[in-house]
Design a protein around this motif. Sequence first.
Motif, PDB file in Angstrom:
ATOM      1  N   PRO A  50       0.807  -1.231   0.000  1.00 44.24           N
ATOM      2  CA  PRO A  50       0.000   0.000   0.000  1.00 44.24           C
ATOM      3  C   PRO A  50       0.837   1.278   0.000  1.00 44.24           C
ATOM      4  O   PRO A  50       0.479   2.252  -0.672  1.00 44.24           O
ATOM      5  N   THR A  51       1.951   1.287   0.718  1.00 45.69           N
ATOM      6  CA  THR A  51       2.780   2.500   0.740  1.00 45.69           C
ATOM      7  C   THR A  51       3.393   2.767  -0.629  1.00 45.69           C
ATOM      8  O   THR A  51       3.495   3.920  -1.061  1.00 45.69           O
ATOM      9  N   PHE A  52       3.754   1.704  -1.336  1.00 43.05           N
ATOM     10  CA  PHE A  52       4.321   1.880  -2.672  1.00 43.05           C
ATOM     11  C   PHE A  52       3.241   2.350  -3.657  1.00 43.05           C
ATOM     12  O   PHE A  52       3.503   3.203  -4.504  1.00 43.05           O
ATOM     13  N   ILE A  53       2.050   1.810  -3.531  1.00 47.13           N
ATOM     14  CA  ILE A  53       0.939   2.230  -4.394  1.00 47.13           C
ATOM     15  C   ILE A  53       0.648   3.716  -4.180  1.00 47.13           C
ATOM     16  O   ILE A  53       0.442   4.469  -5.135  1.00 47.13           O
ATOM     17  N   ASN A  54       0.697   4.156  -2.926  1.00 43.98           N
ATOM     18  CA  ASN A  54       0.507   5.583  -2.635  1.00 43.98           C
ATOM     19  C   ASN A  54       1.638   6.415  -3.226  1.00 43.98           C
ATOM     20  O   ASN A  54       1.414   7.525  -3.717  1.00 43.98           O
ATOM     21  N   TYR A  55       2.854   5.887  -3.184  1.00 43.69           N
ATOM     22  CA  TYR A  55       3.998   6.587  -3.761  1.00 43.69           C
ATOM     23  C   TYR A  55       3.819   6.743  -5.273  1.00 43.69           C
ATOM     24  O   TYR A  55       4.109   7.796  -5.836  1.00 43.69           O
ATOM     25  N   LEU A  56       3.306   5.699  -5.926  1.00 39.94           N
ATOM     26  CA  LEU A  56       3.040   5.789  -7.369  1.00 39.94           C
ATOM     27  C   LEU A  56       1.998   6.870  -7.668  1.00 39.94           C
ATOM     28  O   LEU A  56       2.113   7.585  -8.669  1.00 39.94           O
ATOM     29  N   LYS A  57       1.001   6.986  -6.812  1.00 41.70           N
ATOM     30  CA  LYS A  57      -0.002   8.052  -6.987  1.00 41.70           C
ATOM     31  C   LYS A  57       0.645   9.419  -6.819  1.00 41.70           C
ATOM     32  O   LYS A  57       0.372  10.347  -7.585  1.00 41.70           O
ATOM     33  N   TYR A  58       1.487   9.530  -5.816  1.00 32.56           N
ATOM     34  CA  TYR A  58       2.193  10.785  -5.563  1.00 32.56           C
ATOM     35  C   TYR A  58       3.042  11.194  -6.767  1.00 32.56           C
ATOM     36  O   TYR A  58       3.105  12.371  -7.130  1.00 32.56           O
ATOM     37  N   LEU A  59       3.673  10.229  -7.416  1.00 35.37           N
ATOM     38  CA  LEU A  59       4.574  10.515  -8.537  1.00 35.37           C
ATOM     39  C   LEU A  59       3.855  11.000  -9.788  1.00 35.37           C
ATOM     40  O   LEU A  59       4.506  11.426 -10.748  1.00 35.37           O
ATOM     41  N   GLN A  60       2.544  11.010  -9.784  1.00 36.80           N
ATOM     42  CA  GLN A  60       1.779  11.482 -10.942  1.00 36.80           C
ATOM     43  C   GLN A  60       2.105  12.939 -11.300  1.00 36.80           C
ATOM     44  O   GLN A  60       1.864  13.361 -12.424  1.00 36.80           O
ATOM     45  N   TYR A  61       2.651  13.678 -10.368  1.00 35.99           N
ATOM     46  CA  TYR A  61       2.980  15.072 -10.674  1.00 35.99           C
ATOM     47  C   TYR A  61       4.024  15.183 -11.780  1.00 35.99           C
ATOM     48  O   TYR A  61       4.155  16.232 -12.414  1.00 35.99           O
ATOM     49  N   TRP A  62       4.745  14.107 -12.059  1.00 38.31           N
ATOM     50  CA  TRP A  62       5.746  14.129 -13.132  1.00 38.31           C
ATOM     51  C   TRP A  62       5.099  14.287 -14.496  1.00 38.31           C
ATOM     52  O   TRP A  62       5.778  14.619 -15.470  1.00 38.31           O
ATOM     53  N   LYS A  63       3.818  14.081 -14.600  1.00 36.30           N
ATOM     54  CA  LYS A  63       3.117  14.248 -15.878  1.00 36.30           C
ATOM     55  C   LYS A  63       2.825  15.716 -16.182  1.00 36.30           C
ATOM     56  O   LYS A  63       2.484  16.056 -17.303  1.00 36.30           O
ATOM     57  N   GLU A  64       2.956  16.576 -15.201  1.00 35.92           N
ATOM     58  CA  GLU A  64       2.756  18.000 -15.422  1.00 35.92           C
ATOM     59  C   GLU A  64       3.890  18.549 -16.283  1.00 35.92           C
ATOM     60  O   GLU A  64       5.035  18.105 -16.177  1.00 35.92           O
ATOM     61  N   LYS A  65       3.563  19.529 -17.096  1.00 36.84           N
ATOM     62  CA  LYS A  65       4.509  20.069 -18.075  1.00 36.84           C
ATOM     63  C   LYS A  65       5.830  20.506 -17.442  1.00 36.84           C
ATOM     64  O   LYS A  65       6.897  20.235 -18.001  1.00 36.84           O
ATOM     65  N   ASP A  66       5.770  21.142 -16.294  1.00 37.00           N
ATOM     66  CA  ASP A  66       6.991  21.654 -15.668  1.00 37.00           C
ATOM     67  C   ASP A  66       7.950  20.556 -15.243  1.00 37.00           C
ATOM     68  O   ASP A  66       9.156  20.792 -15.123  1.00 37.00           O
TER      69      ASP A  66
END
Length: 131
Positions: A50-66
């Motif tokens: 579960p902690t890794f799954i949450n980390y993957l959700k957190y990493l979604q910010y890498w899809k932002e243009k910046d």
Amino acid sequence: MAESESVKQDAEDERVKNRKRFELELEFVQALANPFYLHSLAQQGILYQPTFINYLKYLQYWKEKDYARFILYPHALHHLDLLQHPEFRSEIMKDEWREHLNQKQFDHWRTWREPRHLNPPLRAPRNKTVQ
């Protein structure tokens, strides 16, 4: 004067910490482009924690243009999306799925610069009649 230097040092320490975090997360996200790495994570059971799954959700910010502009391997972002789905996390554990994903990635790299992919055929301009 000493207080001013302390504030400067704290700000510098914070910048160093942020840069290290940025580089670490960038390296990890880019590693997700490798189907063999994903397969290894699945075999180790990491993809189900579960902690890794949450980390993957957190990493979604890498899809932002910046942030996405720093990604060298765009498949990493696609795989990050796929990893949001439990079905994909369980399927990538299978050798066949790893090979399928690897082949799809290879086929994309092999053909993405072919002219038919770069320049879609243009429609002939319609003749305008002058009245």
